[in-house]
Design a protein around this motif. Structure first.
Motif, PDB file in Angstrom:
ATOM      1  N   PRO A 112      -4.420  -5.711   0.956  1.00  0.00           N
ATOM      2  CA  PRO A 112      -3.151  -6.043   0.295  1.00  0.00           C
ATOM      3  C   PRO A 112      -2.047  -6.113   1.339  1.00  0.00           C
ATOM      4  N   GLY A 133       1.839  -7.018   2.787  1.00  0.00           N
ATOM      5  CA  GLY A 133       3.262  -7.252   2.599  1.00  0.00           C
ATOM      6  C   GLY A 133       3.896  -7.536   3.949  1.00  0.00           C
ATOM      7  N   ASN A 134       4.054  -6.480   4.758  1.00  0.00           N
ATOM      8  CA  ASN A 134       4.536  -6.664   6.124  1.00  0.00           C
ATOM      9  C   ASN A 134       3.406  -6.932   7.109  1.00  0.00           C
ATOM     10  N   ASN A 171      -1.044  -3.449   8.113  1.00  0.00           N
ATOM     11  CA  ASN A 171      -2.418  -3.089   7.830  1.00  0.00           C
ATOM     12  C   ASN A 171      -3.358  -4.226   8.254  1.00  0.00           C
ATOM     13  N   ALA A 211       5.263  -3.089  -2.859  1.00  0.00           N
ATOM     14  CA  ALA A 211       5.137  -3.009  -1.395  1.00  0.00           C
ATOM     15  C   ALA A 211       4.756  -4.363  -0.799  1.00  0.00           C
ATOM     16  N   LEU A 212       4.359  -5.299  -1.665  1.00  0.00           N
ATOM     17  CA  LEU A 212       4.005  -6.640  -1.177  1.00  0.00           C
ATOM     18  C   LEU A 212       5.130  -7.648  -1.440  1.00  0.00           C
TER      19      LEU A 212
HETATM   20  C1  LIG Z   1       3.075  -0.589   2.561  1.00  0.00           C
HETATM   21  C2  LIG Z   1       2.067  -0.820   1.501  1.00  0.00           C
HETATM   22  C3  LIG Z   1       1.267  -1.990   1.474  1.00  0.00           C
HETATM   23  C4  LIG Z   1       1.473  -3.139   2.425  1.00  0.00           C
HETATM   24  O1  LIG Z   1       1.106  -2.859   3.741  1.00  0.00           O
HETATM   25  P1  LIG Z   1       1.645  -3.776   4.941  1.00  0.00           P
HETATM   26  O2  LIG Z   1       1.147  -3.140   6.167  1.00  0.00           O
HETATM   27  O3  LIG Z   1       3.139  -3.774   4.818  1.00  0.00           O
HETATM   28  O4  LIG Z   1       1.100  -5.145   4.717  1.00  0.00           O
HETATM   29  C5  LIG Z   1       0.267  -2.074   0.524  1.00  0.00           C
HETATM   30  N1  LIG Z   1       0.097  -1.109  -0.392  1.00  0.00           N
HETATM   31  C6  LIG Z   1       0.855   0.002  -0.434  1.00  0.00           C
HETATM   32  C7  LIG Z   1       0.599   1.026  -1.498  1.00  0.00           C
HETATM   33  C8  LIG Z   1       1.875   0.181   0.498  1.00  0.00           C
HETATM   34  O5  LIG Z   1       2.637   1.284   0.454  1.00  0.00           O
END
Ligand SMILES: *Cc1c(COP(=O)(O)O)cnc(C)c1O
Length: 435
Positions: free
Chosen positions: A248, A250-251, A254, A302-303
């Protein structure tokens, strides 16, 4: 391992300097300038290897000059009192549970390692001030990672809104090492202030400023270790299938960490970049131009990101080997309805509860596998504790999810040490007034 800026091909700095400076002088983000082949260290490991053992074994090779086998096992032992958990569901799917840390979010894995390595880097009486933009539980995660770590002061920069879960006894004003400051503005403004602070060299050098946001390579790198961990746990049970991770994103911190694991020699066939309706980055992955879209709110917040913090790092992967990346990275966009349906489906079929972020990744994996003709085994990264989104999880599955004891005091609201306008001078004087 040496690091360079995404703006320059020249190797430029050691891991320690990159971690302590956080941003390269000429702009861009730090990335490894060459990635060592680590296969000899982890290919022989098996399902009996514990997470701290894995980390202690791979890090001396990666971080030569910073960690030796002895200090690496001290660092790994002091960082991790929780482990990832790989749950095999069937021939096609496994879940990598990453939410057992102190804040119930996968970010704990990067943050606790950052704290432990930083203390090691500072052991000859060095000092560091770690200034980090945080929302929600990341502040708690950082406070936990830096608690009782010598030489470290942690400045938490919050955007407007409520602040939860901090213990006032840990504030600098009460003898601790935490300085929570709130900015009248949004998260992006907090991130901008941190870049400005690091680039104000007289101030940054006086206070030894760095950051634990994902702009710091030391936050992203340790997230590669749980991919290796998943690999050593699953390798015997793949039965000839391709191995694919669904992340998953967002930034994309991961996600980039997964690509580093592959660079270190982890055998893997692909990575699914699982996005919600905020999927502008998918166009770039498919070969188009990146055009940020305005953020739409979803049930996987978070995404909900317009321009990923790790944009430059991703671009540098694609510039290095565009064809390889396009065969290896699969973008996917999952809407809220599909997210809820997937939570329900996973619960009904496997009796496993996923939070909405994990469900986005699972839905993307199901779309990727399609009718099964791909013959892949997908490892879905479950990044958040389902109890933290109990309302949505309950709506989708009919289940009541209890918040574990350790996550309960997160609900307590606290006030910051200072409330400032989004200006560099205001931030600097708020920090200086604490000393
Ligand atoms: C921060 C977060 C993400 C996204 O991770 P990124 O490294 O920003 O892509 C996904 N799931 C959860 C629960 C998060 O807290």
């Amino acid at each position: 391992m040496q690091f360079r800026s995404t703006n320059s091909p020249l190797p430029e700095t050691s891991f320690g300097d990159a971690a302590l400076r956080c941003l390269p002088p000429g702009g861009g983000l730090y990335v490894p300038s060459q990635t060592p082949d680590m296969r000899q260290f982890f290919l022989y490991m098996d399902e009996k290897t514990t997470y701290p053992e894995l980390v202690a074994t791979v890090t001396p090779g990666l971080l030569q000059g910073v960690l030796n086998p002895l200090s690496a096992s001290r660092v790994a032992g002091s960082a991790f009192d929780f482990e990832p958990e790989l749950i095999r569901l069937d021939d096609d799917y496994s879940i990598l549970n990453l939410y057992n840390g102190p804040s119930g979010v996968f970010k704990d894995f990067g943050v606790v390692f950052f704290g432990a390595v930083l203390e090691e880097l500072l052991k000859d009486t060095g000092q560091a001030m770690v200034v980090t933009a945080v929302r929600g539980d990341t502040g708690v995660s950082l406070t936990n990672a830096f608690r009782n770590r010598r030489g470290i002061t942690s400045v938490l920069i919050y955007p407007s809104g409520h602040i939860y879960g901090l213990d006032e006894a840990e504030f600098v004003t009460n003898g601790g090492n935490t300085i929570p400051i709130q900015v009248r503005g949004g998260f992006d403004e907090c991130m901008r202030l941190i870049s400005e602070l690091i680039n104000d060299r007289p101030f940054a050098e006086r206070y030894h400023v760095t950051s634990a946001n994902a702009i710091n390579p030391c936050r992203v790198l340790p997230q590669a270790f749980y991919y290796l961990y998943a690999f050593i746990k699953i390798k015997k049970n793949l039965e000839g299938k391709d191995l694919v991770f669904s992340v998953p994103s967002g930034n994309f911190g991961n996600f980039v960490s997964g690509l580093y694991a592959w660079k270190f020699g982890m055998p893997v066939n692909g990575f699914i970049a699982a996005m919600n309706s905020n999927d502008a980055f998918g166009e770039f992955i498919r070969g188009g131009k990146f055009k940020p879209h305005p953020v739409v709110e979803t049930n996987s917040p978070a995404l909900d990101i317009s321009r990923p913090v790790n944009y430059e790092r991703l671009v540098s992967f694609f510039e290095e080997a565009p064809a390889v990346m396009r065969n290896m990275v699969f973008p996917s966009s999952i809407n809220d309805e599909k997210t809820l349906q997937t939570m329900e489906w996973v619960w009904k079929n496997f009796s496993v509860l996923l939070d909405p972020h994990g469900a986005v990744a699972f839905a993307a994996a199901r779309e990727f596998n399609g009718d099964g003709s791909r013959d892949s085994h997908c490892v879905i990264l479950a990044t958040g504790h389902p109890a933290k989104e109990a309302d949505i999880v309950g709506k989708a599955t009919g289940q009541i999810v209890e918040l574990p004891e350790k996550l309960r005091n997160f609900r307590k609201q606290v006030s910051p040490i200072a409330l400032i306008d989004p200006h560099l001078e205001a931030l600097e004087s708020a920090i200086a007034s604490c000393f």
